[in-house]
Design a protein around this motif. Structure first.
Motif, short mmCIF file in Angstrom:
data_model
loop_
_atom_site.label_atom_id
_atom_site.label_comp_id
_atom_site.label_asym_id
_atom_site.label_seq_id
_atom_site.Cartn_x
_atom_site.Cartn_y
_atom_site.Cartn_z
N GLY A 119 3.02 24.63 7.41
CA GLY A 119 2.69 25.82 7.69
C GLY A 119 1.21 26.37 8.23
O GLY A 119 0.87 27.15 8.87
N LEU A 120 0.09 25.35 7.69
CA LEU A 120 -1.16 25.60 7.91
C LEU A 120 -1.78 24.59 8.91
O LEU A 120 -2.76 24.61 9.16
CB LEU A 120 -2.09 24.90 6.65
CG LEU A 120 -1.53 25.77 5.30
CD1 LEU A 120 -2.14 25.11 4.11
CD2 LEU A 120 -1.75 27.32 5.37
N GLY A 121 -0.86 23.87 9.52
CA GLY A 121 -1.33 23.01 10.68
C GLY A 121 -2.04 21.79 10.22
O GLY A 121 -2.99 21.25 11.08
N GLY A 122 -1.88 21.53 9.18
CA GLY A 122 -2.46 20.18 8.36
C GLY A 122 -1.82 19.14 8.37
O GLY A 122 -0.49 18.92 8.29
N VAL A 123 -2.49 17.68 7.99
CA VAL A 123 -1.94 16.72 7.59
C VAL A 123 -2.20 16.15 6.50
O VAL A 123 -3.71 16.03 6.27
CB VAL A 123 -1.97 15.62 8.81
CG1 VAL A 123 -1.32 14.23 8.78
CG2 VAL A 123 -1.52 16.21 10.30
N VAL A 124 -1.42 15.43 5.62
CA VAL A 124 -1.79 14.95 4.35
C VAL A 124 -1.31 13.45 4.21
O VAL A 124 -0.35 13.04 4.65
CB VAL A 124 -1.18 15.65 3.04
CG1 VAL A 124 -1.55 15.26 1.81
CG2 VAL A 124 -1.84 17.12 3.05
N TYR A 125 -2.41 12.66 3.96
CA TYR A 125 -2.08 11.23 3.79
C TYR A 125 -2.54 10.94 2.23
O TYR A 125 -3.51 11.20 1.55
CB TYR A 125 -2.96 10.47 4.64
CG TYR A 125 -3.04 9.11 4.34
CD1 TYR A 125 -1.75 8.03 4.69
CD2 TYR A 125 -3.94 8.27 3.71
CE1 TYR A 125 -1.64 6.87 4.53
CE2 TYR A 125 -3.85 6.96 3.45
CZ TYR A 125 -2.58 6.32 3.98
OH TYR A 125 -2.67 4.86 3.59
N LYS A 126 -1.32 10.33 1.52
CA LYS A 126 -1.71 10.25 0.07
C LYS A 126 -1.20 8.65 -0.34
O LYS A 126 -0.15 8.11 0.34
CB LYS A 126 -0.95 10.93 -0.92
CG LYS A 126 -1.29 12.35 -0.82
CD LYS A 126 -0.33 13.06 -1.77
CE LYS A 126 -0.23 13.01 -3.15
NZ LYS A 126 0.59 13.85 -3.96
N ARG A 127 -2.04 7.92 -1.06
CA ARG A 127 -1.54 6.75 -1.76
C ARG A 127 -2.26 6.27 -2.70
O ARG A 127 -3.46 6.88 -2.95
CB ARG A 127 -1.55 5.64 -0.68
CG ARG A 127 -2.81 5.18 -0.17
CD ARG A 127 -3.02 3.96 0.92
NE ARG A 127 -4.22 3.58 1.52
CZ ARG A 127 -4.67 2.56 1.44
NH1 ARG A 127 -3.85 1.58 0.76
NH2 ARG A 127 -5.56 2.08 1.89
N SER A 128 -1.62 5.38 -3.71
CA SER A 128 -2.27 5.10 -4.75
C SER A 128 -2.98 3.55 -4.50
O SER A 128 -2.39 2.93 -3.96
CB SER A 128 -1.21 4.67 -5.87
OG SER A 128 -0.77 5.99 -6.51
N LEU A 129 -4.18 3.56 -4.85
CA LEU A 129 -5.15 2.24 -4.62
C LEU A 129 -5.26 1.71 -6.03
O LEU A 129 -5.15 2.28 -7.04
CB LEU A 129 -6.55 2.90 -4.02
CG LEU A 129 -6.29 3.57 -2.89
CD1 LEU A 129 -8.07 3.97 -2.47
CD2 LEU A 129 -5.77 2.85 -1.66
N ASN A 130 -5.59 0.38 -6.06
CA ASN A 130 -6.07 -0.38 -7.02
C ASN A 130 -7.54 0.39 -7.57
O ASN A 130 -8.44 0.25 -6.65
CB ASN A 130 -6.42 -1.76 -6.60
CG ASN A 130 -5.29 -2.47 -6.61
OD1 ASN A 130 -4.16 -2.27 -7.35
ND2 ASN A 130 -5.07 -3.51 -5.56
N PRO A 131 -7.62 0.56 -8.80
CA PRO A 131 -9.08 1.24 -9.29
C PRO A 131 -10.22 0.45 -8.96
O PRO A 131 -10.27 -0.72 -9.92
CB PRO A 131 -8.75 1.71 -10.63
CG PRO A 131 -7.45 0.64 -11.07
CD PRO A 131 -6.77 0.44 -10.05
#
Length: 213
Positions: A119-131
């Motif tokens: 509803g805010l007009g945004g896009v979110v990208y999430k992922r886990s990475l090797n630390p």
């Protein structure tokens, strides 16, 4: 400043942020330097010291200290270069500072997704990475949850500050979700409190962890 258009300054800042996002993605794939201590476990209550690289409107840049104090996963205090910031700087205007929304409440880092920002007009990208530790930080993360946000709008009026026209903004957070600590983040802020450090309401901040206690 009401009614002033921020298009040029904000777009330039957005380009700089995009480049920093690429940098952050690069260090995520780099080889870790051995010997760095891990970010301590916190259970959500801690004081974190960051090195903050600040870019103001017009391109002026400087480096300073940023202190974030958390209690039970909620941001309770923020001090930038000796100035205590009102926590509102992390949430106003909503679209422009969504990474700030996550910094205010660390539980949101795990729950945020495209549905929550639809509803805010945004896009979110999430992922886990090797630390992998950031080269400049003296601490190594226990884990890395990458959160990137992007918001596009043709016009956003920011009461008392001006408006954004045909702008895209980006934010990035690397969250150590085992230690419950923001490890690295890039955030755009528009708030009158920033005039104390920038002489303008706008600031782009790139921050990396230095100490947790």
């Amino acid at each position: 400043m009401k009614g002033r258009r921020y298009t040029r300054g904000v777009v330039v800042a957005a380009v700089a942020v995009t480049l920093l996002v690429a940098l952050a993605m690069w260090f995520s794939a780099a080889y870790a330097r051995p010997g760095k201590p891990l970010v301590p476990l916190t259970q959500g209550t801690f004081t974190a010291q960051y090195t903050a690289e600040v870019m103001c409107a017009g391109g002026n840049k400087f480096e300073t200290n940023l202190t974030l104090v958390y209690k039970n996963g909620k941001l309770a205090r923020a001090v930038l270069g000796g100035y205590e910031l009102p926590l509102a700087v992390f949430s106003y205007p909503h679209q422009f500072a969504y990474i700030g929304e996550l910094l205010l409440d660390l539980d949101k880092v795990r729950s945020v997704n495209n549905e929550t920002v639809k509803g805010l007009g945004g896009v979110v990208y999430k992922r886990s990475l090797n630390p992998v530790p950031f080269d400049k930080s003296p601490l190594a993360p226990r884990s890395q949850l990458l959160v990137e946000t992007s918001f596009n709008y043709s016009r956003l009026v920011i009461e008392g500050h001006g408006e954004l026209i045909n702008a895209t903004t980006h934010g990035l957070l690397i969250f150590d979700d085992k230690a419950d600590v923001p490890y690295f983040f890039i955030i755009d802020i528009i708030h009158s409190a920033m005039r104390r450090v920038c002489r303008s309401s706008y600031a782009n901040i790139v921050a990396y962890i230095r100490e947790v206690r």
